[in-house]
Design an enzyme around this catalytic site. Structure first.
Site, PDB file in Angstrom:
ATOM      1  N   PRO A 163     -25.615  60.726  75.013  1.00  0.00           N
ATOM      2  CA  PRO A 163     -26.423  61.621  75.840  1.00  0.00           C
ATOM      3  C   PRO A 163     -27.839  61.753  75.276  1.00  0.00           C
ATOM      4  O   PRO A 163     -27.998  61.973  74.077  1.00  0.00           O
ATOM      5  CB  PRO A 163     -25.673  62.949  75.743  1.00  0.00           C
ATOM      6  N   TYR A 209     -26.830  74.157  69.699  1.00  0.00           N
ATOM      7  CA  TYR A 209     -26.896  74.784  71.022  1.00  0.00           C
ATOM      8  C   TYR A 209     -25.788  75.847  71.130  1.00  0.00           C
ATOM      9  O   TYR A 209     -25.069  76.089  70.155  1.00  0.00           O
ATOM     10  CB  TYR A 209     -26.862  73.708  72.117  1.00  0.00           C
TER      11      TYR A 209
END
Ligand SMILES: Cc1cc2nc3c(=O)[nH]c(=O)nc-3n(C[C@H](O)[C@H](O)[C@H](O)COP(=O)(O)O)c2cc1C
Length: 355
Positions: free
Chosen positions: A23, A183
């Site tokens: 990603p 995150y």
């Protein structure tokens, strides 16, 4: 005989080889509304044409305020679903498996694009107020997040499940939950960023609860044939921080929650991390999780040479390799690697005369 160029089956999905595209944020949803554009079609599509077994989207946010930048992709509304459909269709038509990384940036949300400085964007400048497990800013110059209430954390779990349902409708065949790189989910895992005293904090069970509950909620709403992956930062490289031992224990919990593979990355939660980077610097993590938790793993991080990638899967350090920057340099890496390894690899018929 190459192992890298043998298929891998997870549940009902087979990837034609074990070279997967990691990603990577493109910061290119140009209306700042989380909707993929022509850039994403060409970028992700090229990597499918280039021969990867699986092509994963960038971190795609399950809420509008979970985007890292206002130009990140989202999967929190129907126009986003519709815009993803031609992309997943194209990836699949060219032999690769379309995968999506579901994400929420938490306290690291609302920043600028890297080529515009990458710093936090204030609400007055088109950003938004950031949220997190506890009121601790990422670093100097970053805003202090307001802590989510317990009820709001349950809302985050629901948002991941809704994002997963939209991802299925958008045509994705594999889902990865982003619980790495500092995150939101990683912020909950770490004792340095999670000082909560409710059910989502404190002990190992409390800090891991959000990631585990997100995995369970996503698993419950996607087809049984659909593989579910979780990316973790196996270590955050700080004394007393999230580490390999906790990662092995989390991977075991995730396996029981119906997760099929752990994508083993590291770092990103704390600015003072002591991280040393060298070829294959995270491969050892993939091996340890694979052996000790008994779950398939992906290895990522400075894997650029075909022989190295082959050795990682042939030596059973990991089941797949994910290539990031090398796939940006060369979307045809799988074709070149197959040739270098003497493996049979089909080219697009349109390109056959160049083989
Ligand atoms: C431009 C760029 C964007 C990235 N965006 C993401 C992301 O959205 N989600 C994620 O988990 N990792 C992201 N990463 C990390 C990569 O997936 C990968 O783990 C890292 O680059 C190390 O692999 P490499 O050495 O093959 O590039 C990004 C990396 C780059 C270079």
């Amino acid at each position: 005989m190459s192992v890298l160029f043998t298929p891998l089956r997870l549940r009902g999905v087979e990837t034609r080889n074990r070279v997967w595209v990691a990603p990577m944020c493109q910061y290119s949803a140009d209306n700042q509304d989380g909707i993929p554009t022509d850039w994403h079609l060409v970028h992700l599509g090229s990597r499918a044409v280039g021969g990867a077994g699986l092509v994963m989207t960038e971190a795609t946010s399950v809420t509008d305020d979970g985007r890292i930048t206002p130009w990140d992709l989202g999967i929190y509304n129907d126009p986003q679903v519709a815009a993803f459909q031609p992309i997943t269709r194209f990836i699949e038509a060219h032999g690769a498996v379309p995968a999506i990384q579901l994400a929420h940036a938490g306290r690291k949300a609302s920043t600028n694009r890297p080529w515009m400085g990458g710093k936090p964007v204030a609400p007055a400048d088109g950003g938004w107020d950031v949220r997190g497990p506890s009121a601790i800013a990422y670093n100097e110059g970053y805003p202090e997040p307001s802590a989510y209430s317990t009820e709001e954390v349950h809302g985050i779990i629901a948002a991941f499940a809704e994002g997963a349902q939209r991802a299925v409708r958008a045509g994705f065949r594999v889902i990865e939950i982003h619980s790495a790189h500092g995150y939101l989910l990683h912020q909950f895992l770490s004792p340095h960023t999670n000082l909560r005293d409710d059910e989502f904090g404190g002990s190992f069970a409390g800090r891991t609860k959000l990631t585990v509950e997100v995995a369970k909620a996503v698993r419950a709403v996607i087809p049984a044939t659909m593989p579910l992956l979780v990316r973790i930062s196996t270590s955050e490289y700080v004394e007393g921080g999230w580490d390999v031992e906790e990662s092995v224990a989390l991977a075991t919990l995730l396996k029981d929650a119906g997760v099929d593979m752990i994508d083993c990355s590291s770092g990103g939660n704390l600015p003072h991390q002591a991280l040393t980077v060298y070829p294959g610097y995270q491969v050892g993590f993939a091996r340890e999780i694979r052996e000790r938790a008994g779950i398939a793993t992906g290895a990522v991080g400075l894997i650029v040479e075909p022989n190295h990638a082959e050795a990682v899967v042939a030596g059973q350090d990991a089941d797949v390799v994910l290539l990031g920057r090398e796939e940006l340099r060369d979307p045809y890496w799988p074709m070149h690697a197959a040739k270098a390894l003497g493996a049979d690899h089909e080219w697009p018929v349109q390109y056959a005369r160049a083989k």
